[in-house]
Design a protein around this motif. Structure first.
Motif, PDB file in Angstrom:
ATOM      1  N   PRO A 191      37.919  41.673  49.063  1.00  0.00           N
ATOM      2  CA  PRO A 191      37.047  40.487  49.049  1.00  0.00           C
ATOM      3  C   PRO A 191      35.900  40.618  48.052  1.00  0.00           C
ATOM      4  O   PRO A 191      35.396  39.608  47.551  1.00  0.00           O
ATOM      5  N   GLU A 192      35.534  41.862  47.731  1.00  0.00           N
ATOM      6  CA  GLU A 192      34.478  42.058  46.732  1.00  0.00           C
ATOM      7  C   GLU A 192      34.923  41.586  45.354  1.00  0.00           C
ATOM      8  O   GLU A 192      34.103  41.148  44.535  1.00  0.00           O
ATOM      9  N   SER A 193      36.240  41.653  45.085  1.00  0.00           N
ATOM     10  CA  SER A 193      36.760  41.155  43.806  1.00  0.00           C
ATOM     11  C   SER A 193      36.706  39.638  43.751  1.00  0.00           C
ATOM     12  O   SER A 193      36.415  39.048  42.698  1.00  0.00           O
ATOM     13  N   LEU A 194      36.982  39.005  44.887  1.00  0.00           N
ATOM     14  CA  LEU A 194      36.880  37.551  44.942  1.00  0.00           C
ATOM     15  C   LEU A 194      35.428  37.114  44.759  1.00  0.00           C
ATOM     16  O   LEU A 194      35.132  36.150  44.045  1.00  0.00           O
ATOM     17  N   GLU A 195      34.530  37.859  45.366  1.00  0.00           N
ATOM     18  CA  GLU A 195      33.097  37.591  45.211  1.00  0.00           C
ATOM     19  C   GLU A 195      32.677  37.760  43.754  1.00  0.00           C
ATOM     20  O   GLU A 195      31.869  36.975  43.223  1.00  0.00           O
ATOM     21  N   ARG A 196      33.249  38.757  43.110  1.00  0.00           N
ATOM     22  CA  ARG A 196      32.896  38.990  41.706  1.00  0.00           C
ATOM     23  C   ARG A 196      33.344  37.822  40.827  1.00  0.00           C
ATOM     24  O   ARG A 196      32.622  37.414  39.909  1.00  0.00           O
ATOM     25  N   LEU A 197      34.531  37.293  41.095  1.00  0.00           N
ATOM     26  CA  LEU A 197      34.999  36.139  40.317  1.00  0.00           C
ATOM     27  C   LEU A 197      34.100  34.927  40.532  1.00  0.00           C
ATOM     28  O   LEU A 197      33.903  34.130  39.612  1.00  0.00           O
ATOM     29  N   ARG A 198      33.555  34.797  41.741  1.00  0.00           N
ATOM     30  CA  ARG A 198      32.616  33.709  42.003  1.00  0.00           C
ATOM     31  C   ARG A 198      31.365  33.853  41.151  1.00  0.00           C
ATOM     32  O   ARG A 198      30.843  32.886  40.610  1.00  0.00           O
ATOM     33  N   ASN A 199      30.888  35.095  41.055  1.00  0.00           N
ATOM     34  CA  ASN A 199      29.638  35.357  40.342  1.00  0.00           C
ATOM     35  C   ASN A 199      29.831  35.517  38.835  1.00  0.00           C
ATOM     36  O   ASN A 199      28.884  35.322  38.072  1.00  0.00           O
ATOM     37  N   GLU A 200      31.046  35.883  38.426  1.00  0.00           N
ATOM     38  CA  GLU A 200      31.317  36.104  37.000  1.00  0.00           C
ATOM     39  C   GLU A 200      32.591  35.350  36.590  1.00  0.00           C
ATOM     40  O   GLU A 200      33.605  35.967  36.253  1.00  0.00           O
ATOM     41  N   PRO A 201      32.574  34.031  36.621  1.00  0.00           N
ATOM     42  CA  PRO A 201      33.793  33.282  36.274  1.00  0.00           C
ATOM     43  C   PRO A 201      34.277  33.546  34.849  1.00  0.00           C
ATOM     44  O   PRO A 201      35.452  33.312  34.550  1.00  0.00           O
ATOM     45  N   GLU A 202      33.397  34.076  34.021  1.00  0.00           N
ATOM     46  CA  GLU A 202      33.799  34.354  32.635  1.00  0.00           C
ATOM     47  C   GLU A 202      34.835  35.460  32.529  1.00  0.00           C
ATOM     48  O   GLU A 202      35.477  35.619  31.473  1.00  0.00           O
ATOM     49  N   ILE A 203      35.029  36.261  33.594  1.00  0.00           N
ATOM     50  CA  ILE A 203      36.027  37.346  33.525  1.00  0.00           C
ATOM     51  C   ILE A 203      37.374  36.931  34.102  1.00  0.00           C
ATOM     52  O   ILE A 203      38.298  37.757  34.165  1.00  0.00           O
ATOM     53  N   ILE A 204      37.525  35.676  34.497  1.00  0.00           N
ATOM     54  CA  ILE A 204      38.783  35.252  35.120  1.00  0.00           C
ATOM     55  C   ILE A 204      39.970  35.439  34.169  1.00  0.00           C
ATOM     56  O   ILE A 204      41.054  35.861  34.588  1.00  0.00           O
ATOM     57  N   GLY A 205      39.778  35.154  32.888  1.00  0.00           N
ATOM     58  CA  GLY A 205      40.855  35.376  31.921  1.00  0.00           C
ATOM     59  C   GLY A 205      41.290  36.831  31.875  1.00  0.00           C
ATOM     60  O   GLY A 205      42.496  37.134  31.875  1.00  0.00           O
ATOM     61  N   ASN A 206      40.318  37.748  31.845  1.00  0.00           N
ATOM     62  CA  ASN A 206      40.634  39.180  31.877  1.00  0.00           C
ATOM     63  C   ASN A 206      41.330  39.546  33.181  1.00  0.00           C
ATOM     64  O   ASN A 206      42.257  40.376  33.191  1.00  0.00           O
ATOM     65  N   ALA A 207      40.874  38.964  34.281  1.00  0.00           N
ATOM     66  CA  ALA A 207      41.448  39.269  35.589  1.00  0.00           C
ATOM     67  C   ALA A 207      42.910  38.844  35.662  1.00  0.00           C
ATOM     68  O   ALA A 207      43.745  39.561  36.232  1.00  0.00           O
ATOM     69  N   VAL A 208      43.232  37.695  35.087  1.00  0.00           N
ATOM     70  CA  VAL A 208      44.628  37.252  35.059  1.00  0.00           C
ATOM     71  C   VAL A 208      45.495  38.277  34.346  1.00  0.00           C
ATOM     72  O   VAL A 208      46.562  38.679  34.840  1.00  0.00           O
ATOM     73  N   GLU A 209      45.054  38.714  33.169  1.00  0.00           N
ATOM     74  CA  GLU A 209      45.842  39.687  32.408  1.00  0.00           C
ATOM     75  C   GLU A 209      45.989  41.005  33.175  1.00  0.00           C
ATOM     76  O   GLU A 209      47.062  41.622  33.168  1.00  0.00           O
ATOM     77  N   GLU A 210      44.931  41.409  33.858  1.00  0.00           N
ATOM     78  CA  GLU A 210      44.973  42.675  34.588  1.00  0.00           C
ATOM     79  C   GLU A 210      45.898  42.597  35.803  1.00  0.00           C
ATOM     80  O   GLU A 210      46.652  43.542  36.078  1.00  0.00           O
ATOM     81  N   LEU A 211      45.866  41.493  36.508  1.00  0.00           N
ATOM     82  CA  LEU A 211      46.767  41.343  37.653  1.00  0.00           C
ATOM     83  C   LEU A 211      48.219  41.290  37.182  1.00  0.00           C
ATOM     84  O   LEU A 211      49.110  41.862  37.836  1.00  0.00           O
ATOM     85  N   MET A 212      48.474  40.639  36.059  1.00  0.00           N
ATOM     86  CA  MET A 212      49.831  40.617  35.521  1.00  0.00           C
ATOM     87  C   MET A 212      50.275  42.020  35.094  1.00  0.00           C
ATOM     88  O   MET A 212      51.433  42.398  35.285  1.00  0.00           O
ATOM     89  N   ARG A 213      49.365  42.805  34.535  1.00  0.00           N
ATOM     90  CA  ARG A 213      49.691  44.188  34.162  1.00  0.00           C
ATOM     91  C   ARG A 213      50.017  45.012  35.397  1.00  0.00           C
ATOM     92  O   ARG A 213      51.046  45.690  35.471  1.00  0.00           O
ATOM     93  N   TYR A 214      49.117  44.958  36.371  1.00  0.00           N
ATOM     94  CA  TYR A 214      49.242  45.820  37.537  1.00  0.00           C
ATOM     95  C   TYR A 214      50.483  45.467  38.364  1.00  0.00           C
ATOM     96  O   TYR A 214      51.228  46.351  38.791  1.00  0.00           O
ATOM     97  N   PHE A 215      50.718  44.190  38.574  1.00  0.00           N
ATOM     98  CA  PHE A 215      51.829  43.777  39.427  1.00  0.00           C
ATOM     99  C   PHE A 215      53.157  43.683  38.675  1.00  0.00           C
ATOM    100  O   PHE A 215      54.213  43.785  39.301  1.00  0.00           O
ATOM    101  N   SER A 216      53.133  43.480  37.373  1.00  0.00           N
ATOM    102  CA  SER A 216      54.364  43.403  36.573  1.00  0.00           C
ATOM    103  C   SER A 216      55.456  42.643  37.333  1.00  0.00           C
ATOM    104  O   SER A 216      56.421  43.238  37.827  1.00  0.00           O
ATOM    105  N   PRO A 217      55.337  41.318  37.443  1.00  0.00           N
ATOM    106  CA  PRO A 217      56.243  40.547  38.299  1.00  0.00           C
ATOM    107  C   PRO A 217      57.727  40.702  37.958  1.00  0.00           C
ATOM    108  O   PRO A 217      58.574  40.506  38.831  1.00  0.00           O
TER     109      PRO A 217
END
Length: 387
Positions: free
Chosen positions: A240-266
Motif C-alpha cells: 500500500p505504500e507504493s500506491l500511496e507513493r503514486l498518489r503523491n508522485e504521479p510523475e513516476i507512473i510511467g516509470n512504474a508501468v515499465e517496472e511492473l512490466m519488467r518484474y512480472f514479464s507477462p
C-alpha cells in the motif's frame, strides 16, 4: 514469501550456463536466458527466423491448432517491414487524446464497480473485462462486443486440462472468419474493414492475411494484459505504500508501468527457428531446431538490472524486454502501456487499499523450470479512498 512475489526460477541456469532446455510436444526448445543473448538473437532474424511453419515459434507450439500465419509476427524482413508499416499507425492510436479519454472512462468505471462490492475475483471479474473492453477501442467496434470475448474465459488456446485446446482455438478462428465476412458485406471504420481495404505492394490483403493480423491482435494481447493487470493488483495489495507513493508522485507512473512490466514479464518467452547450425552460450544448436527468447529470465539479469528481484517503481534505466526486442517488438505495446498507465492512475486516485482474501497461482511447467505467471484466480476486496 509474499503472495504477489514472482520468483526467478532461471537464475542458476542463467548464471552458470546461459540456457535451459525444455521439451515442447516432441519439438525441443533451447531457452536463451541472458539479456545480451536474448537481444542479440532477437535482432538476428537471418539465423533465428520467425517466418517458419505457422505456430512453430510460439511456446507451446501452436502448429497442431492453426495453419494461419500471424501477420506480421510470423514474418521476417523484408516482408515483415511492409506489413508492419501498414498496421503500425493503427496500433499507435492509443496515443490520441480521444482514445485515452475513452479508455479512462472504461477503467474508472470498472474501478468504481469493484469498489462497490465486498469481494471481487480479480482475474475473471476485473482483469478480463478491462482487457476485453479496452480491445473494443483498439478494434474500433461497439463496446458491447466485449461480452462475447469475456464469455470465452481468460485463455484463448487452453483449458484446465491441457496447454493447447484446439476446440477453444476454433471458437476464435470461426469468430474472426465471421467478422471478416461481415466487414466485406458491410464495411465500416473498424480494423477488419480497414485491413480489407488496405494494400501491400499494390495489391489488396487476402482474407487469410487479414485473419492473420486479427488472430495476432486477439491472442497476443489477451493473457498478457490479464496477467499484467492482475499481478499489479496483487502487488499493490501487499504494498500500500507504493500506491500511496503514486498518489503523491504521479510523475513516476510511467516509470512504474515499465517496472511492473519488467518484474512480472507477462509473457515468459517467444521462439525462433534456427536456419543454420550455430552456437549460443557455447551450446551447439542445429538448423531447423528451436530456440526461445526467454524475456522473463532476461528481465532479471543482474548484469543489467540493479536489484533485479525487487520492484523499483522509479527505476530510471530499464531496458526490459517484456514487449520483445528489435523489429518484432510488440505491436500492441502502446495499447498495453496505456491500459497500465490509466489503471495505475485510477488506483492511486480511487483506492485506499486492497485486501487479498484467497488465491490460486498460475504456474507454467517449463520442464526444468516452474514459473509463476500470475493467478488462476485471486479474490480481493478494494477499499475506497476517502477524501
Amino acid at each position: 514469501m509474499e503472495k504477489s512475489e514472482l520468483q526467478d526460477p532461471f537464475e542458476e541456469a542463467r548464471v552458470n550456463r546461459g540456457y535451459g532446455e525444455m521439451n515442447d510436444q516432441e519439438d525441443p526448445v533451447v531457452m536463451l536466458l541472458r539479456h545480451k543473448d536474448v537481444r542479440k538473437s532477437a535482432h538476428n532474424y537471418k539465423t533465428f527466423m520467425s517466418g517458419a511453419t505457422p505456430g512453430r515459434i510460439v511456446v507451446p507450439s501452436e502448429v497442431n491448432i492453426r495453419d494461419t500465419r500471424q501477420v506480421p509476427f510470423e514474418m521476417d524482413p523484408p516482408a515483415h517491414g511492409k506489413f508492419r508499416a501498414l498496421v503500425e499507425p493503427w496500433f499507435k492510436r492509443p496515443l490520441q487524446s480521444e482514445y485515452q479519454e475513452q479508455l479512462k472512462e472504461q477503467i474508472y468505471t470498472a474501478i468504481d464497480t469493484v469498489l462497490s462490492k465486498d469481494t471481487v475475483e480479480a482475474v475473471n471479474e476485473f482483469s478480463l473485462p478491462v482487457q476485453s473492453h479496452a480491445l473494443t477501442l483498439l478494434l474500433n467496434i461497439p463496446f458491447s462486443e466485449a461480452e462475447t470475448w469475456i464469455s470465452w474465459g481468460t485463455h484463448v488456446f487452453r483449458s484446465e486440462e491441457t496447454a493447447l485446446d484446439g476446440d477453444k482455438a476454433a471458437i476464435l478462428y470461426d469468430y474472426i472468419d465471421e467478422q471478416i465476412e461481415r466487414a466485406i458485406q458491410h464495411p465500416g471504420e473498424d480494423l477488419y474493414s480497414v485491413l480489407l481495404a488496405s494494400e501491400v505492394e499494390g495489391r489488396k490483403l487476402t482474407k487469410e492475411e487479414v485473419k492473420g493480423v486479427m488472430i495476432l491482435t486477439f491472442a497476443g494481447g489477451r493473457d498478457t494484459v490479464i496477467n499484467a493487470v492482475t499481478n499489479s493488483i496483487a502487488y499493490f495489495a501487499e504494498h500500500p505504500e507504493s500506491l500511496e507513493r503514486l498518489r503523491n508522485e504521479p510523475e513516476i507512473i510511467g516509470n512504474a508501468v515499465e517496472e511492473l512490466m519488467r518484474y512480472f514479464s507477462p509473457l515468459t518467452q517467444m521462439g525462433r527457428v534456427v536456419t543454420e547450425d550455430t552456437q549460443v552460450c557455447e551450446h551447439a544448436i542445429k538448423a531447423d531446431s528451436r530456440i526461445s527468447l526467454c524475456w522473463a529470465s532476461a528481465n532479471r539479469d543482474a548484469s543489467v538490472f540493479e536489484k533485479p528481484n525487487e520492484v523499483v517503481l522509479d527505476r530510471k534505466i530499464n531496458p526490459h524486454v517484456s514487449f520483445g526486442f528489435s523489429h518484432h517488438n510488440c505491436l500492441g505495446a502502446t495499447h498495453a502501456r496505456q491500459i497500465m498507465k490509466t489503471l495505475l492512475t485510477a488506483l492511486a486516485e480511487k483506492v485506499d487499499s486492497i485486501d487479498i482474501l484467497d488465491y490460486k497461482e498460475n504456474i507454467e511447467d517449463l520442464d526444468e523450470f516452474q514459473r509463476k505467471v500470475g493467478y488462476e484466480r485471486i479474490n480481493v476486496k478494494f477499499n475506497r479512498l476517502m477524501k
